[in-house]
Design a protein around this motif. Structure first.
Motif, short mmCIF file in Angstrom:
data_model
loop_
_atom_site.label_atom_id
_atom_site.label_comp_id
_atom_site.label_asym_id
_atom_site.label_seq_id
_atom_site.Cartn_x
_atom_site.Cartn_y
_atom_site.Cartn_z
N THR A 284 18.57 -8.36 -5.78
CA THR A 284 18.79 -7.10 -6.49
C THR A 284 18.98 -5.93 -5.53
O THR A 284 18.08 -5.62 -4.73
CB THR A 284 17.58 -6.81 -7.41
OG1 THR A 284 17.20 -8.03 -8.04
CG2 THR A 284 17.92 -5.76 -8.45
N ALA A 285 20.14 -5.28 -5.61
CA ALA A 285 20.39 -4.09 -4.78
C ALA A 285 19.66 -2.89 -5.39
O ALA A 285 19.32 -2.89 -6.57
CB ALA A 285 21.89 -3.82 -4.71
N GLY A 286 19.41 -1.88 -4.57
CA GLY A 286 18.77 -0.65 -5.06
C GLY A 286 17.30 -0.82 -5.39
O GLY A 286 16.66 0.05 -5.99
N LYS A 287 16.73 -1.94 -4.96
CA LYS A 287 15.33 -2.26 -5.31
C LYS A 287 14.34 -1.32 -4.61
O LYS A 287 13.31 -0.97 -5.18
CB LYS A 287 15.06 -3.71 -4.89
CG LYS A 287 13.81 -4.32 -5.46
CD LYS A 287 13.98 -4.75 -6.90
CE LYS A 287 12.69 -4.70 -7.69
NZ LYS A 287 11.69 -5.68 -7.41
N ASP A 288 14.69 -0.89 -3.39
CA ASP A 288 13.76 -0.02 -2.64
C ASP A 288 13.54 1.30 -3.36
O ASP A 288 12.43 1.82 -3.41
CB ASP A 288 14.30 0.25 -1.22
CG ASP A 288 14.30 -1.00 -0.36
OD1 ASP A 288 13.59 -1.97 -0.72
OD2 ASP A 288 15.02 -1.02 0.66
N ILE A 289 14.64 1.83 -3.94
CA ILE A 289 14.53 3.12 -4.64
C ILE A 289 13.74 2.91 -5.94
O ILE A 289 12.78 3.64 -6.21
CB ILE A 289 15.92 3.72 -4.94
CG1 ILE A 289 16.63 4.03 -3.62
CG2 ILE A 289 15.79 4.99 -5.79
CD1 ILE A 289 18.07 4.47 -3.75
N SER A 290 14.12 1.85 -6.70
CA SER A 290 13.44 1.67 -7.99
C SER A 290 11.96 1.35 -7.80
O SER A 290 11.14 1.69 -8.64
CB SER A 290 14.14 0.60 -8.84
OG SER A 290 14.09 -0.64 -8.19
N SER A 291 11.59 0.71 -6.69
CA SER A 291 10.15 0.45 -6.51
C SER A 291 9.51 1.46 -5.55
O SER A 291 8.40 1.22 -5.06
CB SER A 291 9.86 -0.99 -6.07
OG SER A 291 10.93 -1.58 -5.44
N GLN A 292 10.21 2.54 -5.32
CA GLN A 292 9.68 3.66 -4.51
C GLN A 292 9.11 3.20 -3.16
O GLN A 292 7.99 3.51 -2.80
CB GLN A 292 8.60 4.40 -5.29
CG GLN A 292 9.14 5.05 -6.55
CD GLN A 292 8.02 5.76 -7.30
OE1 GLN A 292 7.14 5.12 -7.86
NE2 GLN A 292 8.05 7.07 -7.30
N LYS A 293 9.92 2.40 -2.47
CA LYS A 293 9.51 1.91 -1.14
C LYS A 293 9.83 2.94 -0.07
O LYS A 293 10.83 3.67 -0.18
CB LYS A 293 10.29 0.63 -0.81
CG LYS A 293 9.90 -0.55 -1.65
CD LYS A 293 9.24 -1.62 -0.81
CE LYS A 293 9.00 -2.84 -1.66
NZ LYS A 293 8.16 -3.83 -1.05
N ASP B 5 0.82 -1.22 0.00
CA ASP B 5 0.00 0.00 0.00
C ASP B 5 0.85 1.27 0.00
O ASP B 5 0.45 2.30 -0.53
CB ASP B 5 -0.88 0.05 1.27
CG ASP B 5 -2.20 -0.66 1.05
OD1 ASP B 5 -2.47 -1.06 -0.09
OD2 ASP B 5 -2.94 -0.81 2.05
N CYS B 6 2.01 1.18 0.65
CA CYS B 6 2.86 2.38 0.80
C CYS B 6 3.78 2.63 -0.38
O CYS B 6 4.41 3.68 -0.46
CB CYS B 6 3.70 2.27 2.07
SG CYS B 6 2.72 2.55 3.55
N GLU B 7 3.86 1.67 -1.29
CA GLU B 7 4.75 1.83 -2.45
C GLU B 7 4.38 3.07 -3.24
O GLU B 7 3.21 3.31 -3.53
CB GLU B 7 4.62 0.60 -3.36
CG GLU B 7 5.91 -0.21 -3.41
CD GLU B 7 5.78 -1.46 -4.25
OE1 GLU B 7 6.03 -2.54 -3.70
OE2 GLU B 7 5.42 -1.34 -5.42
N GLY B 8 5.39 3.88 -3.55
CA GLY B 8 5.15 5.07 -4.36
C GLY B 8 4.65 6.27 -3.56
O GLY B 8 4.50 7.35 -4.11
N LYS B 9 4.36 6.07 -2.27
CA LYS B 9 3.88 7.21 -1.46
C LYS B 9 5.07 7.92 -0.82
O LYS B 9 5.99 7.27 -0.32
CB LYS B 9 2.95 6.71 -0.35
CG LYS B 9 1.61 6.24 -0.87
CD LYS B 9 0.62 6.05 0.26
CE LYS B 9 -0.70 5.54 -0.30
NZ LYS B 9 -1.44 4.70 0.65
#
Ligand code: FPP
Ligand code: MG
Length: 308
Positions: free
Chosen positions: A250-259, A175-179
């Motif tokens: 995969t590193a950097g996944k939090d940024i690419s999926s806007q977590k 739910d929080c993705e992209g927020k």
């Protein structure tokens, strides 16, 4: 005099050979996991379940369960079926987390994710199979323990998995993705459910199997909640600072999926400091057990120092 003897000094904690401890326990867990799940028919589903269950990893969850049983009853054997079940639950949650409908990841524990090898249909079913088998395995293989303790353990596991645990945490996370307005309170609530609940269950199950008192359970729960949160803070930091090779995912996944992450909220340095404070509190919680608590205390320290 007695007090000095009981309290682990910093020297004794830093002297503790955690590397050897973790290696020894990991080997025991690997063997138990390998024996826990043999290939039957239909072979495809058993192969998919074994593919992820035996893919290595730190085996931190089963080790926490064994170390707690060892602390309270000097008997880790009674906790091995539960330790295996905890790894089965953790593994199934990762299989589902990696699915295209969730995080859509290609790599886990240094190899292709389950659905990349077996397809989405089988990956979903492999997760379901592991989840059901975790409960069956505890019920059928826990020996020489009063039945009410086993029932309690099954309840703890179910609670950690359900809507107030992993499932609920994952829903909030998605739910929080992209927020961009996720608060620290919400983030902490997500992680308490998504990661903390199962880590706490590892410690609580080991304690219950050993006949823990209410005081033991309270102390160990606080220890586990603290290391659970510290673990997640470090996970968020490593996602930014470590490489894909170091992480095996995969590193950097939090940024690419806007977590939503702690480094995003607080910055890396403050996040690291908060994790260290949580771990120090966790270590202090267990000082009443003296040197017997060294493995659990050293594991807490390792959580903030780990590189993957
Ligand atoms: C990894 O988080 C994922 C989890 C810790 C658990 C996810 C939970 C589910 C998919 C629910 C599973 C269903 C049941 C019935 C238990 P992450 O994506 O932040 O970390 P990662 O970078 O390792 O993928
Ligand atoms: Mg993920």
């Amino acid at each position: 005099m007695v007090q000095t003897d009981l309290k682990p000094t910093l020297t004794s904690l830093s002297d503790f050979d955690l590397k050897t401890y973790l290696q020894t326990k990991k080997e025991l867990v690997e063997k138990a996991l390998d024996e826990s799940l043999t290939i039957e028919k239909p072979e495809k589903i058993y192969e998919a379940m074994r593919y992820s269950l035996l893919a290595g990893g730190k085996r931190l969850r089963p080790i926490l369960c064994l170390a707690t049983a060892e602390l309270l009853s000097q008997n880790e054997v009674i906790a091995m079926p539960t330790a295996c079940a905890l790894e089965m639950i953790h593994t199934m949650s990762l299989i589902h987390d990696d699915l295209p409908a969730m995080d859509n990841d290609n790599y886990r524990r240094g190899r292709l994710t389950n659905h990349k090898v077996y397809g989405e249909d089988i990956a979903i079913l492999a997760g379901d199979g592991l989840l059901a088998y975790a409960f069956e395995y505890v019920a059928e293989n826990t020996k020489n323990i009063p039945t009410e303790r086993i029932v309690k353990v099954l309840g703890i596991l179910a609670k950690a998995v359900g809507a107030n645990g992993l499932v609920g945490g994952q829903v909030m996370d998605l739910d929080c993705e992209g927020k961009s307005d996720v608060t620290a309170e919400t983030l902490t609530s997500i992680h308490r459910k998504k990661t903390g609940a199962l880590l706490e269950a590892c410690v609580s199950c080991g304690a219950v199997l050993s006949g823990a008192s209410i005081d033991d359970l309270t102390r160990l729960s606080i220890y586990a909640q603290n290391i659970g949160l510290a673990f997640q803070i470090i996970d968020d930091i490593l996602d930014v600072t470590a490489t894909t090779e170091e992480l095996g995912k995969t590193a950097g996944k939090d940024i690419s999926s806007q977590k939503a992450t702690y480094p995003k909220l607080w910055g890396i340095q403050t996040s690291q400091t908060k994790a260290e404070e949580l771990v120090n509190d966790a270590i202090t919680q267990l000082s009443v057990y003296g040197k017997k608590a060294l493995p659990l205390q050293a594991i807490a320290q390792y959580i903030v120092k780990r590189k993957n």
